[in-house]
Design a protein around this motif. Structure first.
Motif, PDB file in Angstrom:
ATOM      1  N   ARG A 222       0.828  -1.223   0.000  1.00  0.00           N
ATOM      2  CA  ARG A 222       0.000   0.000   0.000  1.00  0.00           C
ATOM      3  C   ARG A 222       0.856   1.265   0.000  1.00  0.00           C
ATOM      4  NH1 ARG A 222      -3.649  -0.294   5.013  1.00  0.00           N
ATOM      5  NH2 ARG A 222      -4.517   1.601   4.087  1.00  0.00           N
ATOM      6  N   GLY A 223       2.048   1.189  -0.553  1.00  0.00           N
ATOM      7  CA  GLY A 223       2.905   2.371  -0.645  1.00  0.00           C
ATOM      8  C   GLY A 223       3.328   2.915   0.700  1.00  0.00           C
ATOM      9  N   ASN A 224       3.517   2.029   1.680  1.00  0.00           N
ATOM     10  CA  ASN A 224       3.914   2.492   3.017  1.00  0.00           C
ATOM     11  C   ASN A 224       5.227   3.255   3.010  1.00  0.00           C
ATOM     12  OD1 ASN A 224       1.644   1.414   4.237  1.00  0.00           O
ATOM     13  ND2 ASN A 224       2.649  -0.497   4.831  1.00  0.00           N
ATOM     14  N   PHE A 225       6.090   2.968   2.044  1.00  0.00           N
ATOM     15  CA  PHE A 225       7.395   3.635   2.022  1.00  0.00           C
ATOM     16  C   PHE A 225       7.288   5.125   1.726  1.00  0.00           C
ATOM     17  CE2 PHE A 225       6.703   2.405  -2.390  1.00  0.00           C
ATOM     18  CZ  PHE A 225       7.199   3.468  -3.119  1.00  0.00           C
ATOM     19  N   LEU A 226       6.110   5.591   1.306  1.00  0.00           N
ATOM     20  CA  LEU A 226       5.917   7.002   1.011  1.00  0.00           C
ATOM     21  C   LEU A 226       5.565   7.825   2.249  1.00  0.00           C
ATOM     22  CD1 LEU A 226       3.895   6.709  -2.313  1.00  0.00           C
ATOM     23  CD2 LEU A 226       6.320   7.238  -2.045  1.00  0.00           C
ATOM     24  N   TYR A 227       5.353   7.156   3.386  1.00  0.00           N
ATOM     25  CA  TYR A 227       4.989   7.868   4.617  1.00  0.00           C
ATOM     26  C   TYR A 227       6.232   8.242   5.410  1.00  0.00           C
ATOM     27  CZ  TYR A 227       0.102   6.506   3.938  1.00  0.00           C
ATOM     28  OH  TYR A 227      -1.168   6.351   3.446  1.00  0.00           O
ATOM     29  N   ARG A 228       6.132   9.350   6.153  1.00  0.00           N
ATOM     30  CA  ARG A 228       7.240   9.735   7.036  1.00  0.00           C
ATOM     31  C   ARG A 228       7.401   8.694   8.133  1.00  0.00           C
ATOM     32  NH1 ARG A 228       7.970  15.753   8.395  1.00  0.00           N
ATOM     33  NH2 ARG A 228       5.729  15.671   8.797  1.00  0.00           N
ATOM     34  N   ASP A 229       6.277   8.267   8.716  1.00  0.00           N
ATOM     35  CA  ASP A 229       6.283   7.155   9.657  1.00  0.00           C
ATOM     36  C   ASP A 229       5.571   5.998   8.970  1.00  0.00           C
ATOM     37  OD1 ASP A 229       5.849   5.283  11.704  1.00  0.00           O
ATOM     38  OD2 ASP A 229       5.703   6.841  13.234  1.00  0.00           O
ATOM     39  N   PHE A 230       6.362   5.124   8.346  1.00  0.00           N
ATOM     40  CA  PHE A 230       5.758   4.070   7.531  1.00  0.00           C
ATOM     41  C   PHE A 230       5.136   2.963   8.366  1.00  0.00           C
ATOM     42  CE2 PHE A 230      10.410   3.978   7.467  1.00  0.00           C
ATOM     43  CZ  PHE A 230      10.689   2.818   8.166  1.00  0.00           C
TER      44      PHE A 230
ATOM     45  N   LYS B 210       3.245   3.699  11.280  1.00  0.00           N
ATOM     46  CA  LYS B 210       1.959   4.261  11.688  1.00  0.00           C
ATOM     47  C   LYS B 210       1.173   4.838  10.504  1.00  0.00           C
ATOM     48  CE  LYS B 210       3.642   5.568  16.292  1.00  0.00           C
ATOM     49  NZ  LYS B 210       3.844   6.703  17.230  1.00  0.00           N
ATOM     50  N   ARG B 211       1.797   4.859   9.335  1.00  0.00           N
ATOM     51  CA  ARG B 211       1.185   5.424   8.132  1.00  0.00           C
ATOM     52  C   ARG B 211       0.722   6.864   8.360  1.00  0.00           C
ATOM     53  NH1 ARG B 211      -0.331   2.397   3.769  1.00  0.00           N
ATOM     54  NH2 ARG B 211      -2.200   3.642   3.435  1.00  0.00           N
ATOM     55  N   THR B 212       1.645   7.669   8.822  1.00  0.00           N
ATOM     56  CA  THR B 212       1.381   9.106   9.007  1.00  0.00           C
ATOM     57  C   THR B 212       2.450   9.893   8.238  1.00  0.00           C
ATOM     58  OG1 THR B 212       2.702   9.176  11.059  1.00  0.00           O
ATOM     59  CG2 THR B 212       0.323   8.806  11.265  1.00  0.00           C
ATOM     60  N   GLY B 213       2.068  11.093   7.813  1.00  0.00           N
ATOM     61  CA  GLY B 213       2.996  11.912   7.035  1.00  0.00           C
ATOM     62  C   GLY B 213       3.107  11.418   5.609  1.00  0.00           C
ATOM     63  N   TYR B 214       1.943  11.302   4.946  1.00  0.00           N
ATOM     64  CA  TYR B 214       1.920  10.765   3.585  1.00  0.00           C
ATOM     65  C   TYR B 214       2.715  11.650   2.633  1.00  0.00           C
ATOM     66  CZ  TYR B 214       0.171   8.780  -0.758  1.00  0.00           C
ATOM     67  OH  TYR B 214       0.076   8.192  -1.996  1.00  0.00           O
ATOM     68  N   LEU B 215       3.572  11.036   1.851  1.00  0.00           N
ATOM     69  CA  LEU B 215       4.449  11.664   0.862  1.00  0.00           C
ATOM     70  C   LEU B 215       5.535  12.537   1.502  1.00  0.00           C
ATOM     71  CD1 LEU B 215       1.858  12.701  -1.891  1.00  0.00           C
ATOM     72  CD2 LEU B 215       3.431  10.761  -1.927  1.00  0.00           C
ATOM     73  N   LEU B 216       5.717  12.403   2.789  1.00  0.00           N
ATOM     74  CA  LEU B 216       6.714  13.211   3.488  1.00  0.00           C
ATOM     75  C   LEU B 216       7.931  12.402   3.923  1.00  0.00           C
ATOM     76  CD1 LEU B 216       4.421  15.499   5.700  1.00  0.00           C
ATOM     77  CD2 LEU B 216       5.491  16.017   3.491  1.00  0.00           C
ATOM     78  N   THR B 217       8.116  11.223   3.344  1.00  0.00           N
ATOM     79  CA  THR B 217       9.330  10.487   3.650  1.00  0.00           C
ATOM     80  C   THR B 217      10.544  11.333   3.273  1.00  0.00           C
ATOM     81  OG1 THR B 217      10.692   8.574   3.043  1.00  0.00           O
ATOM     82  CG2 THR B 217       9.132   9.345   1.402  1.00  0.00           C
TER      83      THR B 217
END
Length: 325
Positions: free
Chosen positions: A168-176, A178-185
């Motif tokens: 589910r594109g978890n690597f794109l989250y800042r906190d992958f 908790k899935r928070t900070g989408y696209l902020l990795t």
């Protein structure tokens, strides 16, 4: 200078061989450029022609070629990272015309030159291109640091972590987790900075028009490309141990296009929140700051003291120069 976004330039199928001209037309195209001379090629014992080299061309053509190759790298990284043969030719023409226009010169984009422009970047070949290879090298070390994977960990512990990151594109989250900070990795900005914005002389600054979208941010194509190369780096650990996977057009063009289409669709559905435009603007702002492109030049006012003025005035009143001085 022509618009870097205009990919409609067509090259002449039967170019004329003319002399170099100054003062090009106000709206140059690849058809208006002319060859300074035919390059002389070395031949083998059988009489076959070797591939052209930069030194085969005159100084003006070499300078234009160097500039066009560099701009071509910028254009493909911000417009079409995986071009087919026809698109590659058009992109080469855009870069070539821009390089000619910047030097008030016109040199025909011949087949040999077009191949040299594209061959040094994203040439449509099975082998990795210079740009793709450099992007992959930069991304691999950053992905290893950001996501905690490493070639040194080859005991299979990476498998579950990589599966979670790619789900589910978890690597794109800042906190992958908790899935928070989408696209902020931080991986996205780190790769953009390292690849194109290392300093004021890097491609992201020199070709700022390429790296600035209509919305005033980094082009979505560039972000989609970076996300795709991150995915490629993570794919190399899917088996647990590291196993190299080339970042090729045949394997990753479809993923890139799917990612870009997703961003376009996501942008429409979140138009009110303006998520994608704000993301693009943020990444470009951070990149320019990283390159110190917006830093004010160091200036220092030199003060004039009254005593210094008085002393100099008095001294120069008594100075008389001879004719020999």
């Amino acid at each position: 200078m022509t618009d870097n976004n205009d990919l409609r330039l067509e090259s002449s199928p039967h170019p004329q061989v003319l002399g170099i001209r100054r003062n090009p037309p106000s709206t140059p195209s690849s058809e208006f450029s002319v060859v300074t001379k035919r390059p002389k090629y070395n031949t083998t014992a059988s009489g076959s022609r070797n591939r052209p080299r930069r030194c085969d061309f005159d100084d003006t053509t070499q300078a234009i070629l160097n500039a066009a190759i560099r701009e071509y790298r910028a254009i493909i990284c911000t417009r079409e990272p995986f071009p087919d043969t026809e698109t590659s030719r058009k992109l080469s023409a855009v870069a070539w015309v821009n390089a000619c226009t910047a030097r008030s010169a016109q040199v025909q984009l011949s087949e040999d030159i077009a191949r040299m422009v594209s061959a040094h970047t994203y040439a449509v070949m099975a082998r990795a291109s210079e740009v793709r290879g450099r992007l992959k090298t930069i991304a691999r070390s950053i992905v290893s640091n950001v996501y905690g994977v490493s070639k040194l960990n080859e005991d299979g512990d990476n498998r579950e972590a990589i599966r979670n990151l790619l789900t589910r594109g978890n690597f794109l989250y800042r906190d992958f987790e908790k899935r928070t900070g989408y696209l902020l990795t931080p991986a996205i900005s780190d790769i953009v900075n390292k690849m194109w914005f290392e300093d004021k002389e890097d491609d992201g600054i020199v070709f700022s028009k390429c790296f600035t979208s209509d919305g005033g941010g980094i082009p979505p194509q560039t972000i989609a490309l970076v996300c795709t190369v991150i995915e490629n780096c993570l794919d190399e650990y899917q088996g647990g141990a590291f196993s190299e996977i080339p970042f090729t057009r045949s394997m990753y063009r479809a993923r890139y296009e799917a990612r870009l289409e997703y961003f376009e669709d996501f942008s429409k559905k979140t138009r009110q929140a303006s998520i994608i435009p704000r993301l693009c603007q943020r990444i470009l702002k951070l990149a320019r700051k990283h390159a110190k492109a917006d830093a004010e030049p160091i200036t220092q006012k030199i003060l004039i003291e009254d005593a210094e003025v008085e002393a100099a005035t008095k001294e120069w009143e008594d100075i008389v120069f001879s004719d020999e001085e």
